[in-house]
Design a protein around this motif. Structure first.
Motif, PDB file in Angstrom:
ATOM      1  N   PRO A 198      22.512 -14.733 -24.815  1.00 49.07           N
ATOM      2  CA  PRO A 198      22.601 -15.014 -26.143  1.00 49.07           C
ATOM      3  C   PRO A 198      24.487 -14.639 -26.362  1.00 49.07           C
ATOM      4  O   PRO A 198      24.755 -15.439 -27.197  1.00 49.07           O
ATOM      5  N   ALA A 222      18.626 -18.810 -23.028  1.00 46.25           N
ATOM      6  CA  ALA A 222      17.888 -17.708 -23.922  1.00 46.25           C
ATOM      7  C   ALA A 222      18.195 -16.254 -23.094  1.00 46.25           C
ATOM      8  O   ALA A 222      18.000 -15.441 -23.971  1.00 46.25           O
ATOM      9  N   ARG A 255      20.921 -23.384 -31.911  1.00 46.75           N
ATOM     10  CA  ARG A 255      19.842 -23.169 -30.829  1.00 46.75           C
ATOM     11  C   ARG A 255      19.573 -24.141 -29.985  1.00 46.75           C
ATOM     12  O   ARG A 255      19.793 -25.288 -30.253  1.00 46.75           O
ATOM     13  N   ASP A 287      26.456 -17.004 -28.864  1.00 46.27           N
ATOM     14  CA  ASP A 287      27.171 -16.308 -29.822  1.00 46.27           C
ATOM     15  C   ASP A 287      28.710 -17.109 -29.820  1.00 46.27           C
ATOM     16  O   ASP A 287      29.459 -17.212 -30.912  1.00 46.27           O
TER      17      ASP A 287
END
Length: 319
Positions: free
Chosen positions: A297, A294, A312, A301
């Motif tokens: 990112p 988290a 996720r 990506d």
């Protein structure tokens, strides 16, 4: 025929030297701004620690490095060109600064893992995520488990590898007779040192051997199996031998132990990238891994860019 298997992973690059179906060297290079061995850069002297040693600020986000010897007459705040000779190393949460020496060479980045394996002259095979997992087929997970747990089996006995701030230690265990056991252990330790890229001070604790001839034979076995250059002591009466090798970067165990959650997170990204279609959009991972990802990112990506699916990572339910 020997070949390097190289994988440009998400967040880290991986390489394994493979011959006869097994891994002889395993390397991981974590992405980041850390200066690499061989980099030549302009720096600024920010602190003197003595007449010959000091600390310099490297350009950009590269941080600081220790320099020895300082050029004669240099003053704090002055600029100089330095070459990195040992990369930063994390030891139990403490970061040891890179080491550098003054240089008059041209400015250049340090060679990447890909550059270094290409320079060996051994063929390099680029592994893609859609291809069969050649790393795993040759024992990548087993080598990683060795680096984490430190347990290394060999015919007739086993080694217990432990990484300490002072040195990497190998403890030899197995049933008697201890003379043949120690010769086999010397070969196994030499292979483990090469496999995991271990440098600096290394200690091998053999069983207490019956006489000098057995100690000499075990030391000779190490000499035959471990590539030069290195220096070593004799095996003393308590069975201990010390080896010193040039240390330019962290060993594989040190890379993993520096950030075990980050290592697990990058391994989870590797698994996610290799899932065949249809690619799931949700991956269940341990809670520390989910928290780590988290905060990165950019890596998630990159996974989406490579797989075409916005993924996720969700923490698994507590049992």
């Amino acid at each position: 025929m020997a070949e390097w298997i190289y994988e440009a992973g998400i967040g880290e690059a991986r390489a394994a030297l493979v011959s006869r179906g097994r891994i002889w060297k395993a390397r991981i290079e974590v992405d980041g701004p850390e200066p690499r061995d061989g980099m030549v850069a302009r720096a600024r002297l920010v602190e003197r620690n003595g007449p010959r040693t000091g600390k310099v600020a490297l350009p950009g986000k590269l941080g600081e490095a220790l320099v020895e010897p300082l050029p004669p007459g240099i003053t704090q705040g002055a600029s100089l060109t330095v070459r990195i000779v040992r990369e930063a190393i994390i030891e139990r949460g403490r970061r040891r600064l890179p080491k550098a020496v003054p240089s008059d060479g041209p400015l250049q980045p340090g060679p990447t893992l890909r550059d270094r394996i290409a320079a060996t002259g051994i063929p390099v095979v680029e592994l893609r995520a859609h291809q069969p997992d050649a790393l795993e087929a040759t024992g990548w997970s087993e080598v990683i488990d060795e680096a984490i747990a430190g347990d290394i089996a060999f015919p007739g006995g086993w080694l217990r590898m432990a990484v300490t701030p002072a040195m990497t230690l190998f403890d030899v265990d197995g049933p008697p007779p201890h003379g043949p056991l120690s010769i086999a252990a010397a070969h196994a330790a030499a292979q483990a040192i090469e496999r995991h890229g271990i440098g600096g001070s290394i200690g091998i604790d053999f069983p207490t051997l019956a006489n000098k001839a057995e100690r000499v034979a075990a030391a000779a076995a190490l000499d035959a199996a471990l590539p030069q250059p290195f220096e070593r002591t004799a095996i003393n009466g308590f069975g201990f031998l010390q080896v010193v090798r040039r240390r330019t970067r962290a060993s594989l165990p040190e890379v993993i132990l520096a950030d075990p959650v980050g290592h697990a997170a990058r391994a989870a990204l590797r698994i996610a990238e290799r899932v065949p279609p249809p690619v799931p959009d949700t991956h269940i991972v341990p809670e520390p891994v989910a928290r780590w990802l988290a905060r990165r990112p950019d890596l998630i990506d990159e996974l989406a860019r490579r797989t075409g699916v916005a993924a996720r990572f969700v923490a698994e339910e507590p049992r």
